[in-house]
Design a protein around this motif. Structure first.
Motif, PDB file in Angstrom:
ATOM      1  N   UNK A 140     -11.696   3.925   7.399  1.00  0.00           N
ATOM      2  CA  UNK A 140     -10.490   3.994   8.226  1.00  0.00           C
ATOM      3  C   UNK A 140     -10.479   2.807   9.189  1.00  0.00           C
ATOM      4  N   UNK A 141      -9.546   1.889   8.952  1.00  0.00           N
ATOM      5  CA  UNK A 141      -9.354   0.743   9.856  1.00  0.00           C
ATOM      6  C   UNK A 141      -8.170   1.085  10.761  1.00  0.00           C
ATOM      7  N   UNK A 142      -7.180   0.205  10.822  1.00  0.00           N
ATOM      8  CA  UNK A 142      -6.019   0.405  11.697  1.00  0.00           C
ATOM      9  C   UNK A 142      -5.076  -0.767  11.435  1.00  0.00           C
ATOM     10  N   UNK A 143      -3.801  -0.616  11.829  1.00  0.00           N
ATOM     11  CA  UNK A 143      -2.929  -1.791  11.780  1.00  0.00           C
ATOM     12  C   UNK A 143      -3.409  -2.831  12.811  1.00  0.00           C
ATOM     13  N   UNK A 182      -9.337   1.299   1.819  1.00  0.00           N
ATOM     14  CA  UNK A 182      -9.224   1.201   3.278  1.00  0.00           C
ATOM     15  C   UNK A 182      -7.878   1.780   3.721  1.00  0.00           C
ATOM     16  N   UNK A 183      -7.930   2.663   4.706  1.00  0.00           N
ATOM     17  CA  UNK A 183      -6.717   3.248   5.292  1.00  0.00           C
ATOM     18  C   UNK A 183      -6.472   2.562   6.628  1.00  0.00           C
ATOM     19  N   UNK A 184      -5.277   1.989   6.799  1.00  0.00           N
ATOM     20  CA  UNK A 184      -4.965   1.295   8.052  1.00  0.00           C
ATOM     21  C   UNK A 184      -3.763   1.973   8.736  1.00  0.00           C
ATOM     22  N   UNK A 185      -4.030   3.018   9.520  1.00  0.00           N
ATOM     23  CA  UNK A 185      -2.921   3.723  10.173  1.00  0.00           C
ATOM     24  C   UNK A 185      -2.373   2.934  11.354  1.00  0.00           C
ATOM     25  N   UNK A 186      -1.101   3.178  11.660  1.00  0.00           N
ATOM     26  CA  UNK A 186      -0.523   2.732  12.924  1.00  0.00           C
ATOM     27  C   UNK A 186      -0.682   3.867  13.916  1.00  0.00           C
ATOM     28  N   UNK A 224      -7.542   8.106  -4.050  1.00  0.00           N
ATOM     29  CA  UNK A 224      -7.510   8.658  -5.420  1.00  0.00           C
ATOM     30  C   UNK A 224      -6.806   7.698  -6.393  1.00  0.00           C
ATOM     31  N   UNK A 225      -5.830   6.949  -5.874  1.00  0.00           N
ATOM     32  CA  UNK A 225      -5.117   5.985  -6.723  1.00  0.00           C
ATOM     33  C   UNK A 225      -5.878   4.659  -6.821  1.00  0.00           C
ATOM     34  N   UNK A 226      -7.055   4.604  -6.186  1.00  0.00           N
ATOM     35  CA  UNK A 226      -7.924   3.414  -6.194  1.00  0.00           C
ATOM     36  C   UNK A 226      -7.224   2.207  -5.588  1.00  0.00           C
ATOM     37  N   UNK A 227      -6.398   2.480  -4.567  1.00  0.00           N
ATOM     38  CA  UNK A 227      -5.743   1.370  -3.864  1.00  0.00           C
ATOM     39  C   UNK A 227      -6.718   0.788  -2.845  1.00  0.00           C
ATOM     40  N   UNK A 228      -6.824  -0.529  -2.797  1.00  0.00           N
ATOM     41  CA  UNK A 228      -7.750  -1.152  -1.850  1.00  0.00           C
ATOM     42  C   UNK A 228      -7.273  -0.960  -0.414  1.00  0.00           C
ATOM     43  N   UNK A 229      -5.961  -0.998  -0.209  1.00  0.00           N
ATOM     44  CA  UNK A 229      -5.436  -0.855   1.156  1.00  0.00           C
ATOM     45  C   UNK A 229      -4.238   0.088   1.171  1.00  0.00           C
ATOM     46  N   UNK A 230      -4.262   1.043   2.101  1.00  0.00           N
ATOM     47  CA  UNK A 230      -3.115   1.938   2.313  1.00  0.00           C
ATOM     48  C   UNK A 230      -2.670   1.816   3.762  1.00  0.00           C
ATOM     49  N   UNK A 231      -1.421   1.425   3.948  1.00  0.00           N
ATOM     50  CA  UNK A 231      -0.821   1.417   5.289  1.00  0.00           C
ATOM     51  C   UNK A 231       0.229   2.528   5.281  1.00  0.00           C
ATOM     52  N   UNK A 232      -0.023   3.639   5.989  1.00  0.00           N
ATOM     53  CA  UNK A 232       0.914   4.765   5.913  1.00  0.00           C
ATOM     54  C   UNK A 232       2.169   4.539   6.764  1.00  0.00           C
ATOM     55  N   UNK A 233       3.327   4.929   6.244  1.00  0.00           N
ATOM     56  CA  UNK A 233       4.576   4.879   7.015  1.00  0.00           C
ATOM     57  C   UNK A 233       5.286   3.549   6.895  1.00  0.00           C
ATOM     58  N   UNK A 234       6.606   3.599   6.675  1.00  0.00           N
ATOM     59  CA  UNK A 234       7.376   2.365   6.485  1.00  0.00           C
ATOM     60  C   UNK A 234       7.347   1.408   7.682  1.00  0.00           C
ATOM     61  N   UNK A 236       5.012   0.877   9.784  1.00  0.00           N
ATOM     62  CA  UNK A 236       3.706   0.207   9.780  1.00  0.00           C
ATOM     63  C   UNK A 236       3.586  -0.783   8.626  1.00  0.00           C
ATOM     64  N   UNK A 237       4.119  -0.391   7.466  1.00  0.00           N
ATOM     65  CA  UNK A 237       4.083  -1.298   6.297  1.00  0.00           C
ATOM     66  C   UNK A 237       4.866  -2.567   6.598  1.00  0.00           C
ATOM     67  N   UNK A 238       6.053  -2.397   7.192  1.00  0.00           N
ATOM     68  CA  UNK A 238       6.894  -3.567   7.508  1.00  0.00           C
ATOM     69  C   UNK A 238       6.199  -4.448   8.549  1.00  0.00           C
TER      70      UNK A 238
END
Ligand SMILES: NC(=O)c1ccc[n+]([C@@H]2O[C@H](COP(=O)([O-])OP(=O)(O)OC[C@H]3O[C@@H](n4cnc5c(N)ncnc54)[C@H](OP(=O)(O)O)[C@@H]3O)[C@@H](O)[C@H]2O)c1
Length: 260
Positions: A140-143, A182-186, A224-234, A236-238
Protein backbone atom coordinates in the motif's frame (compact mmCIF):
# COMPACT_ATOMS: atom_id res chain seq x y z
CA UNK A 1 -3.43 -33.74 -3.75
CA UNK A 2 -5.67 -30.92 -2.44
CA UNK A 3 -4.09 -27.46 -2.39
CA UNK A 4 -4.13 -25.99 1.14
CA UNK A 5 -6.09 -22.74 1.57
CA UNK A 6 -4.17 -19.55 0.90
CA UNK A 7 -2.81 -17.77 3.98
CA UNK A 8 -2.51 -13.99 3.88
CA UNK A 9 -0.48 -11.86 6.30
CA UNK A 10 -1.93 -8.34 6.54
CA UNK A 11 0.00 -5.63 8.37
CA UNK A 12 -1.97 -2.74 9.83
CA UNK A 13 -5.10 -4.90 10.04
CA UNK A 14 -6.44 -3.28 13.23
CA UNK A 15 -8.20 -0.43 11.40
CA UNK A 16 -8.91 1.43 8.17
CA UNK A 17 -7.81 0.07 4.79
CA UNK A 18 -5.95 -2.91 6.32
CA UNK A 19 -9.02 -4.12 8.20
CA UNK A 20 -11.06 -3.92 4.97
CA UNK A 21 -8.35 -5.69 2.98
CA UNK A 22 -8.48 -8.51 5.54
CA UNK A 23 -12.25 -8.70 4.98
CA UNK A 24 -11.75 -8.92 1.18
CA UNK A 25 -9.31 -11.83 1.46
CA UNK A 26 -11.39 -13.61 4.14
CA UNK A 27 -14.57 -13.22 2.08
CA UNK A 28 -12.79 -15.04 -0.75
CA UNK A 29 -11.91 -17.91 1.64
CA UNK A 30 -8.30 -17.07 2.56
CA UNK A 31 -6.99 -17.69 6.06
CA UNK A 32 -5.61 -14.49 7.60
CA UNK A 33 -2.76 -13.51 9.89
CA UNK A 34 -3.62 -10.09 11.32
CA UNK A 35 -0.70 -7.91 12.41
CA UNK A 36 -0.69 -4.52 14.20
CA UNK A 37 0.06 -3.18 17.68
CA UNK A 38 -3.53 -3.07 18.99
CA UNK A 39 -4.13 -6.69 19.98
CA UNK A 40 -7.74 -6.20 21.13
CA UNK A 41 -8.82 -4.79 17.76
CA UNK A 42 -7.07 -7.68 15.97
CA UNK A 43 -8.82 -10.25 18.21
CA UNK A 44 -12.22 -8.68 17.57
CA UNK A 45 -11.61 -8.71 13.81
CA UNK A 46 -10.33 -12.31 13.91
CA UNK A 47 -13.53 -13.44 15.66
CA UNK A 48 -15.70 -11.60 13.13
CA UNK A 49 -13.84 -12.98 10.11
CA UNK A 50 -13.96 -16.53 11.45
CA UNK A 51 -17.70 -16.38 12.18
CA UNK A 52 -18.66 -14.47 9.01
CA UNK A 53 -16.52 -16.37 6.50
CA UNK A 54 -15.56 -19.67 8.15
CA UNK A 55 -11.84 -19.06 7.71
CA UNK A 56 -9.05 -19.28 10.30
CA UNK A 57 -7.71 -15.94 11.51
CA UNK A 58 -4.51 -15.64 13.56
CA UNK A 59 -3.48 -12.61 15.57
CA UNK A 60 0.11 -11.37 15.55
CA UNK A 61 0.68 -8.28 17.71
CA UNK A 62 3.88 -6.48 16.69
CA UNK A 63 5.31 -2.98 16.56
CA UNK A 64 6.83 -2.48 13.10
CA UNK A 65 8.77 0.58 14.27
CA UNK A 66 11.02 -1.72 16.32
CA UNK A 67 14.34 -2.24 14.49
CA UNK A 68 14.82 -5.93 13.64
CA UNK A 69 11.12 -6.74 14.04
CA UNK A 70 11.13 -8.72 10.78
CA UNK A 71 13.13 -11.62 12.24
CA UNK A 72 10.90 -11.71 15.36
CA UNK A 73 7.81 -11.93 13.13
CA UNK A 74 9.30 -14.78 11.08
CA UNK A 75 10.23 -16.61 14.29
CA UNK A 76 6.65 -16.20 15.53
CA UNK A 77 5.28 -17.58 12.22
CA UNK A 78 7.70 -20.53 12.32
CA UNK A 79 6.84 -21.32 15.96
CA UNK A 80 3.17 -21.50 14.95
CA UNK A 81 3.94 -23.46 11.78
CA UNK A 82 2.37 -20.75 9.61
CA UNK A 83 3.50 -20.15 6.04
CA UNK A 84 2.51 -17.03 4.15
CA UNK A 85 1.22 -17.17 0.57
CA UNK A 86 0.30 -13.50 0.27
CA UNK A 87 1.89 -10.58 2.13
CA UNK A 88 -0.11 -7.36 2.36
CA UNK A 89 2.20 -4.54 3.46
CA UNK A 90 -0.43 -2.02 4.48
CA UNK A 91 0.72 -0.65 7.86
CA UNK A 92 1.86 2.92 7.68
CA UNK A 93 1.41 6.41 9.06
CA UNK A 94 2.15 10.02 8.18
CA UNK A 95 3.17 13.14 10.05
CA UNK A 96 2.41 16.65 8.84
CA UNK A 97 4.47 19.78 9.47
CA UNK A 98 7.76 21.44 8.58
CA UNK A 99 10.48 18.78 8.60
CA UNK A 100 12.65 20.72 11.08
CA UNK A 101 9.75 21.21 13.50
CA UNK A 102 8.66 17.57 13.67
CA UNK A 103 9.82 15.07 16.28
CA UNK A 104 12.98 13.40 14.88
CA UNK A 105 12.20 9.99 16.38
CA UNK A 106 8.72 9.98 14.84
CA UNK A 107 10.23 10.63 11.40
CA UNK A 108 12.66 7.73 11.83
CA UNK A 109 9.83 5.50 13.09
CA UNK A 110 7.85 6.42 9.96
CA UNK A 111 10.69 5.29 7.70
CA UNK A 112 11.04 2.13 9.79
CA UNK A 113 7.32 1.24 9.44
CA UNK A 114 6.59 2.52 5.91
CA UNK A 115 9.86 1.45 4.28
CA UNK A 116 12.22 -0.74 6.32
CA UNK A 117 9.74 -3.23 7.82
CA UNK A 118 7.90 -3.45 4.48
CA UNK A 119 11.14 -4.27 2.64
CA UNK A 120 12.40 -6.66 5.32
CA UNK A 121 9.14 -8.66 5.48
CA UNK A 122 9.04 -8.86 1.68
CA UNK A 123 12.65 -10.07 1.53
CA UNK A 124 12.02 -12.71 4.19
CA UNK A 125 8.72 -14.04 2.75
CA UNK A 126 9.10 -13.68 -1.02
CA UNK A 127 11.66 -16.48 -1.67
CA UNK A 128 9.25 -19.17 -0.37
CA UNK A 129 6.51 -17.75 -2.62
CA UNK A 130 8.87 -17.96 -5.57
CA UNK A 131 9.71 -21.55 -4.65
CA UNK A 132 6.00 -22.46 -4.50
CA UNK A 133 5.42 -20.32 -7.62
CA UNK A 134 2.21 -18.85 -6.21
CA UNK A 135 0.95 -16.00 -4.04
CA UNK A 136 2.45 -12.55 -3.96
CA UNK A 137 2.81 -9.17 -2.32
CA UNK A 138 0.35 -6.28 -2.17
CA UNK A 139 2.01 -3.04 -1.06
CA UNK A 140 0.00 0.00 0.00
CA UNK A 141 1.60 3.23 -1.23
CA UNK A 142 -0.40 6.44 -1.82
CA UNK A 143 -1.01 9.06 -4.49
CA UNK A 144 1.66 10.85 -2.42
CA UNK A 145 4.09 8.53 -4.24
CA UNK A 146 3.77 10.44 -7.52
CA UNK A 147 5.36 13.77 -6.48
CA UNK A 148 7.27 15.39 -3.60
CA UNK A 149 5.05 16.69 -0.75
CA UNK A 150 6.17 19.77 1.15
CA UNK A 151 5.02 19.73 4.81
CA UNK A 152 4.87 15.92 4.63
CA UNK A 153 8.24 15.49 2.94
CA UNK A 154 9.27 12.26 4.66
CA UNK A 155 5.85 10.63 4.25
CA UNK A 156 5.74 11.39 0.51
CA UNK A 157 9.29 10.10 0.11
CA UNK A 158 8.43 6.83 1.90
CA UNK A 159 5.49 6.28 -0.44
CA UNK A 160 7.60 7.07 -3.54
CA UNK A 161 9.91 4.30 -2.30
CA UNK A 162 7.00 1.84 -1.91
CA UNK A 163 5.80 2.48 -5.47
CA UNK A 164 9.27 2.30 -7.03
CA UNK A 165 10.17 -0.85 -5.07
CA UNK A 166 6.88 -2.55 -6.02
CA UNK A 167 7.23 -1.76 -9.72
CA UNK A 168 10.82 -2.99 -9.78
CA UNK A 169 9.90 -6.26 -8.04
CA UNK A 170 6.88 -6.77 -10.29
CA UNK A 171 9.17 -6.74 -13.32
CA UNK A 172 11.71 -9.06 -11.67
CA UNK A 173 8.89 -11.58 -11.12
CA UNK A 174 7.22 -11.07 -14.46
CA UNK A 175 7.85 -14.62 -15.68
CA UNK A 176 6.58 -16.29 -12.47
CA UNK A 177 3.10 -16.83 -11.02
CA UNK A 178 4.02 -14.63 -8.05
CA UNK A 179 2.20 -11.28 -8.20
CA UNK A 180 3.52 -7.96 -6.94
CA UNK A 181 0.90 -5.26 -6.89
CA UNK A 182 0.81 -1.73 -5.50
CA UNK A 183 -2.29 0.11 -4.26
CA UNK A 184 -1.98 3.90 -4.32
CA UNK A 185 -5.02 5.41 -2.58
CA UNK A 186 -5.85 9.10 -2.44
CA UNK A 187 -7.54 10.68 0.58
CA UNK A 188 -9.42 8.00 2.51
CA UNK A 189 -11.58 8.48 5.60
CA UNK A 190 -9.63 6.53 8.27
CA UNK A 191 -7.88 7.30 11.56
CA UNK A 192 -4.76 8.06 9.45
CA UNK A 193 -6.16 11.56 8.91
CA UNK A 194 -6.34 12.53 12.62
CA UNK A 195 -3.06 10.78 13.44
CA UNK A 196 -1.28 12.71 10.66
CA UNK A 197 -2.94 15.97 11.76
CA UNK A 198 -4.49 16.38 8.30
CA UNK A 199 -8.13 17.18 9.10
CA UNK A 200 -7.67 20.91 8.50
CA UNK A 201 -5.63 20.60 5.31
CA UNK A 202 -6.88 21.83 1.93
CA UNK A 203 -6.66 18.20 0.79
CA UNK A 204 -9.24 16.99 3.31
CA UNK A 205 -11.27 20.22 3.38
CA UNK A 206 -11.69 20.35 -0.41
CA UNK A 207 -11.42 16.72 -1.44
CA UNK A 208 -14.03 13.99 -1.10
CA UNK A 209 -12.28 11.18 0.77
CA UNK A 210 -13.09 7.62 -0.30
CA UNK A 211 -14.22 4.97 2.16
CA UNK A 212 -11.69 2.33 3.28
CA UNK A 213 -14.10 -0.38 2.02
CA UNK A 214 -14.03 0.95 -1.57
CA UNK A 215 -10.26 1.50 -1.52
CA UNK A 216 -9.57 -2.00 -0.16
CA UNK A 217 -11.89 -3.64 -2.69
CA UNK A 218 -10.08 -1.85 -5.55
CA UNK A 219 -6.70 -2.94 -4.17
CA UNK A 220 -7.88 -6.51 -3.74
CA UNK A 221 -9.24 -6.67 -7.29
CA UNK A 222 -6.05 -5.09 -8.65
CA UNK A 223 -3.97 -7.74 -6.89
CA UNK A 224 -6.17 -10.58 -8.17
CA UNK A 225 -6.03 -9.12 -11.70
CA UNK A 226 -2.20 -9.01 -11.35
CA UNK A 227 -2.15 -5.27 -11.96
CA UNK A 228 1.16 -3.69 -10.98
CA UNK A 229 -0.51 -0.44 -9.93
CA UNK A 230 -4.06 0.35 -8.77
CA UNK A 231 -5.14 3.94 -8.18
CA UNK A 232 -8.69 3.78 -6.79
CA UNK A 233 -11.29 6.40 -7.80
CA UNK A 234 -11.50 8.57 -10.91
CA UNK A 235 -10.35 11.85 -9.30
CA UNK A 236 -7.21 10.08 -8.04
CA UNK A 237 -6.60 8.39 -11.40
CA UNK A 238 -6.90 11.73 -13.21
CA UNK A 239 -4.65 13.47 -10.65
CA UNK A 240 -2.00 10.74 -10.96
CA UNK A 241 -2.10 10.92 -14.76
CA UNK A 242 -1.84 14.74 -14.79
CA UNK A 243 1.25 14.69 -12.56
CA UNK A 244 3.13 12.94 -15.39
CA UNK A 245 2.64 15.95 -17.67
CA UNK A 246 3.16 18.64 -15.02
CA UNK A 247 6.56 20.22 -14.33
CA UNK A 248 7.82 18.87 -11.00
CA UNK A 249 8.12 22.35 -9.46
CA UNK A 250 4.40 22.94 -10.11
CA UNK A 251 3.39 19.45 -8.93
CA UNK A 252 5.21 19.88 -5.62
CA UNK A 253 3.80 23.40 -5.23
CA UNK A 254 0.26 22.01 -5.54
CA UNK A 255 1.06 19.18 -3.10
CA UNK A 256 2.45 21.71 -0.62
CA UNK A 257 -0.74 23.80 -0.89
CA UNK A 258 -2.91 20.70 -0.39
CA UNK A 259 -0.93 19.81 2.75
CA UNK A 260 -1.47 23.25 4.29
N1 LIG B 1 -6.09 7.38 4.82
C1 LIG B 1 -5.52 7.94 3.77
O1 LIG B 1 -5.93 9.06 3.35
C2 LIG B 1 -4.44 7.22 3.02
C3 LIG B 1 -4.13 7.66 1.72
C4 LIG B 1 -3.13 7.01 1.01
C5 LIG B 1 -2.45 5.95 1.59
N2 LIG B 1 -2.75 5.54 2.86
C6 LIG B 1 -1.98 4.43 3.41
O2 LIG B 1 -2.85 3.38 3.75
C7 LIG B 1 -2.26 2.55 4.75
C8 LIG B 1 -3.30 2.26 5.81
O3 LIG B 1 -3.65 3.47 6.46
P1 LIG B 1 -5.13 3.80 6.90
O4 LIG B 1 -5.58 4.98 6.13
O5 LIG B 1 -5.97 2.59 6.90
O6 LIG B 1 -4.85 4.34 8.38
P2 LIG B 1 -5.18 3.74 9.82
O7 LIG B 1 -6.63 3.46 9.97
O8 LIG B 1 -4.53 4.68 10.78
O9 LIG B 1 -4.42 2.33 9.81
C9 LIG B 1 -3.03 2.23 9.93
C10 LIG B 1 -2.70 0.81 10.34
O10 LIG B 1 -1.27 0.70 10.46
C11 LIG B 1 -0.97 0.14 11.73
N3 LIG B 1 0.29 0.63 12.24
C12 LIG B 1 0.69 1.93 12.37
N4 LIG B 1 1.89 1.97 12.99
C13 LIG B 1 2.24 0.69 13.25
C14 LIG B 1 3.36 0.08 13.88
N5 LIG B 1 4.34 0.82 14.43
N6 LIG B 1 3.40 -1.27 13.97
C15 LIG B 1 2.41 -2.03 13.46
N7 LIG B 1 1.32 -1.52 12.86
C16 LIG B 1 1.24 -0.17 12.77
C17 LIG B 1 -2.12 0.56 12.63
O11 LIG B 1 -2.28 -0.35 13.72
P3 LIG B 1 -1.92 -0.08 15.25
O12 LIG B 1 -2.08 1.38 15.53
O13 LIG B 1 -2.88 -0.97 15.97
O14 LIG B 1 -0.52 -0.56 15.38
C18 LIG B 1 -3.30 0.45 11.69
O15 LIG B 1 -3.78 -0.88 11.67
C19 LIG B 1 -1.03 3.31 5.23
O16 LIG B 1 0.13 2.75 4.67
C20 LIG B 1 -1.24 4.72 4.71
O17 LIG B 1 -0.02 5.40 4.48
C21 LIG B 1 -3.74 6.15 3.58
Amino acid sequence: MAVSPETVLITGASSGIGRELARCFARAGSDCILLARTEEALRELAETLESDYGITAHVLPADLSTPGIGSTIIQNLNDRDLSVDVLVNNAGFGVRGRFSDLDPQRQVDMIQVNVTALTDLTRRLLPAMEERNRGGVLNVASTAAFQPGPFMSVYYATKAYVLSFSEGLADELDASNVTVSCLAPGPTRTTFVEKANMNETHLFQWGVPMTPETVAQAGYEGFRAERTLTVPGWPNKIGAAMVRFTPRSIARGIAGWLNR
